[in-house]
Design an enzyme around this catalytic site. Structure first.
Site, PDB file in Angstrom:
ATOM      1  N   TYR A  58      26.560  18.827   0.114  1.00 26.65           N
ATOM      2  CA  TYR A  58      25.679  17.723  -0.317  1.00 26.65           C
ATOM      3  C   TYR A  58      25.771  16.558   0.675  1.00 26.65           C
ATOM      4  O   TYR A  58      24.748  16.008   1.102  1.00 26.65           O
ATOM      5  CB  TYR A  58      26.095  17.286  -1.720  1.00 26.65           C
ATOM      6  CG  TYR A  58      25.233  16.202  -2.336  1.00 26.65           C
ATOM      7  CD1 TYR A  58      23.889  16.429  -2.623  1.00 26.65           C
ATOM      8  CD2 TYR A  58      25.772  14.955  -2.657  1.00 26.65           C
ATOM      9  CE1 TYR A  58      23.102  15.435  -3.205  1.00 26.65           C
ATOM     10  CE2 TYR A  58      25.005  13.961  -3.242  1.00 26.65           C
ATOM     11  CZ  TYR A  58      23.662  14.203  -3.510  1.00 26.65           C
ATOM     12  OH  TYR A  58      22.892  13.218  -4.087  1.00 26.65           O
TER      13      TYR A  58
HETATM   14  P1  NDP Z   1      17.443  14.873 -11.086  1.00 28.62           P
HETATM   15  O1  NDP Z   1      18.083  16.203 -11.008  1.00 28.62           O
HETATM   16  O2  NDP Z   1      17.561  14.064 -12.317  1.00 28.62           O
HETATM   17  O3  NDP Z   1      15.853  15.024 -10.746  1.00 28.62           O
HETATM   18  C1  NDP Z   1      15.492  15.742  -9.611  1.00 28.62           C
HETATM   19  C2  NDP Z   1      13.998  15.607  -9.384  1.00 28.62           C
HETATM   20  O4  NDP Z   1      13.676  16.275  -8.151  1.00 28.62           O
HETATM   21  C3  NDP Z   1      13.146  16.255 -10.455  1.00 28.62           C
HETATM   22  O5  NDP Z   1      11.941  15.517 -10.598  1.00 28.62           O
HETATM   23  C4  NDP Z   1      12.844  17.646  -9.870  1.00 28.62           C
HETATM   24  O6  NDP Z   1      11.610  18.190 -10.352  1.00 28.62           O
HETATM   25  C5  NDP Z   1      12.710  17.292  -8.399  1.00 28.62           C
HETATM   26  N1  NDP Z   1      12.996  18.414  -7.484  1.00 28.62           N
HETATM   27  C6  NDP Z   1      14.152  19.116  -7.347  1.00 28.62           C
HETATM   28  N2  NDP Z   1      14.020  20.041  -6.398  1.00 28.62           N
HETATM   29  C7  NDP Z   1      12.752  19.940  -5.923  1.00 28.62           C
HETATM   30  C8  NDP Z   1      12.002  20.644  -4.955  1.00 28.62           C
HETATM   31  N3  NDP Z   1      12.531  21.653  -4.243  1.00 28.62           N
HETATM   32  N4  NDP Z   1      10.711  20.274  -4.735  1.00 28.62           N
HETATM   33  C9  NDP Z   1      10.163  19.251  -5.434  1.00 28.62           C
HETATM   34  N5  NDP Z   1      10.822  18.542  -6.357  1.00 28.62           N
HETATM   35  C10 NDP Z   1      12.097  18.896  -6.609  1.00 28.62           C
HETATM   36  O7  NDP Z   1      18.009  14.063  -9.815  1.00 28.62           O
HETATM   37  P2  NDP Z   1      18.309  12.489  -9.623  1.00 28.62           P
HETATM   38  O8  NDP Z   1      17.210  11.707 -10.195  1.00 28.62           O
HETATM   39  O9  NDP Z   1      19.692  12.219 -10.043  1.00 28.62           O
HETATM   40  O10 NDP Z   1      18.298  12.402  -8.026  1.00 28.62           O
HETATM   41  C11 NDP Z   1      17.177  11.906  -7.296  1.00 28.62           C
HETATM   42  C12 NDP Z   1      17.618  11.699  -5.855  1.00 28.62           C
HETATM   43  O11 NDP Z   1      18.675  10.738  -5.820  1.00 28.62           O
HETATM   44  C13 NDP Z   1      18.178  12.956  -5.181  1.00 28.62           C
HETATM   45  O12 NDP Z   1      17.752  12.996  -3.832  1.00 28.62           O
HETATM   46  C14 NDP Z   1      19.682  12.766  -5.270  1.00 28.62           C
HETATM   47  O13 NDP Z   1      20.375  13.463  -4.269  1.00 28.62           O
HETATM   48  C15 NDP Z   1      19.794  11.263  -5.118  1.00 28.62           C
HETATM   49  N6  NDP Z   1      21.016  10.685  -5.656  1.00 28.62           N
HETATM   50  C16 NDP Z   1      21.357  10.826  -6.979  1.00 28.62           C
HETATM   51  C17 NDP Z   1      22.535  10.275  -7.466  1.00 28.62           C
HETATM   52  C18 NDP Z   1      22.973  10.401  -8.892  1.00 28.62           C
HETATM   53  O14 NDP Z   1      24.133  10.084  -9.190  1.00 28.62           O
HETATM   54  N7  NDP Z   1      22.129  10.855  -9.804  1.00 28.62           N
HETATM   55  C19 NDP Z   1      23.424   9.489  -6.586  1.00 28.62           C
HETATM   56  C20 NDP Z   1      22.971   9.398  -5.224  1.00 28.62           C
HETATM   57  C21 NDP Z   1      21.811   9.978  -4.792  1.00 28.62           C
HETATM   58  P3  NDP Z   1      11.597  19.086 -11.724  1.00 28.62           P
HETATM   59  O15 NDP Z   1      11.867  18.136 -12.864  1.00 28.62           O
HETATM   60  O16 NDP Z   1      10.204  19.637 -11.773  1.00 28.62           O
HETATM   61  O17 NDP Z   1      12.675  20.122 -11.583  1.00 28.62           O
END
Ligand code: NDP
Length: 245
Positions: free
Chosen positions: A153
């Protein structure tokens, strides 16, 4: 629906951080294209919430790591809104994966979504956005912690930060900013998955604010970067983490 306001694409906006970014940008007056991978009901619910509040939103399904899907994401948003001003490349995945041979497939999955997907969305944003455009990519504050189990990651998100700095330079002369937002732990499915109550409580205490971040905490920072006061912030990684560093 055309040419009425500024417009934004937010990838991964069906839930978690992306959902609150979409809601916040809609509250700021942006028409928002909600990208999602598969959860149509949740994406539709985000669009409905925006529309119920008087805003404009569409949903577009697609895998950010697929060239044709990313093309469709941008062409659908352009067709619906007539212009594009902001791209927030938020979609991402995280799997716990210590650096062991057995975990090479998890490495591939994270690189595919978080690096290939990010590359394609940034590339298309660079192609489409015009003067005054803003691009924001999601990284993570865990890079600085080098936490065991987070190798793939962290590798993928380090690549994101590299892409952001290079793209800012490649867009020289076009008045387009490119920044990363790097949250600390945020209360979403991605964060809670696979963690015990004790691990969650311990991680929540790590920032001096002694709580987890909320999706809105992150959305507020994105709102600043893409809003009227953020135009001189370029090629930066903004660590939105309550002091978790
Ligand atoms: P979630 O797992 O809650 O949501 C992920 C989102 O990304 C969903 O809308 C999902 O769509 C979409 N998604 C996943 N894979 C794909 C793909 N291949 N193509 C298109 N859409 C995709 O994640 P978070 O909201 O927690 O994370 C959002 C971002 O923030 C990420 O980049 C993560 O790495 C980053 N982040 C998060 C942290 C945390 O603690 N939560 C901390 C630091 C960074 P669907 O619902 O349709 O599956």
């Amino acid at each position: 629906m055309k040419n009425t306001s500024k417009t934004a694409i937010v990838t991964g906006a069906s839930r978690g951080i992306g959902k609150d970014i979409a809601l916040r940008l809609a509250a700021d007056g942006f028409a928002v294209a909600i990208g999602y991978a598969g959860n149509q009901a949740q994406a539709d619910a985000v669009a409905a919430e925006i529309q119920d509040n008087g805003g404009t939103a569409i949903t577009i399904k697609g895998n950010v790591a697929n060239v044709d899907d990313v093309s469709k994401l941008f062409s659908s948003a352009e067709k619906a809104f007539g212009r594009l001003d902001v791209v927030v490349s938020n979609a991402g995945i995280m799997n716990f994966a210590p650096i062991k041979t057995d975990n090479v497939e998890k490495l591939d999955q994270m690189l595919t979504t978080n690096v290939r997907g990010m590359f394609l969305v940034l590339a298309k944003a660079a192609e489409i956005l015009g003067d005054g455009g803003r691009i924001v990519a999601l990284s993570t504050s865990v890079i600085a912690k080098a936490t065991p189990g987070y190798g793939p990651y962290i590798a993928s998100k380090s690549a994101v930060e590299g892409l952001v700095h290079v793209l800012a330079n490649e867009l020289r002369g076009r008045n387009i900013t490119v920044n990363a937002v790097a949250p600390g732990p945020v209360a979403t499915e991605l964060f809670f998955n696979g963690k015990t109550e004790e691990q969650i409580a311990m991680l929540a205490k790590m920032s001096p604010m002694e709580r987890l971040g909320t999706p809105l905490d992150v959305a507020n920072a994105v709102s600043f970067l893409v809003g009227k006061d953020g135009g001189w912030v370029n090629s930066q990684v903004v660590r939105v983490n309550g002091g978790f560093a």
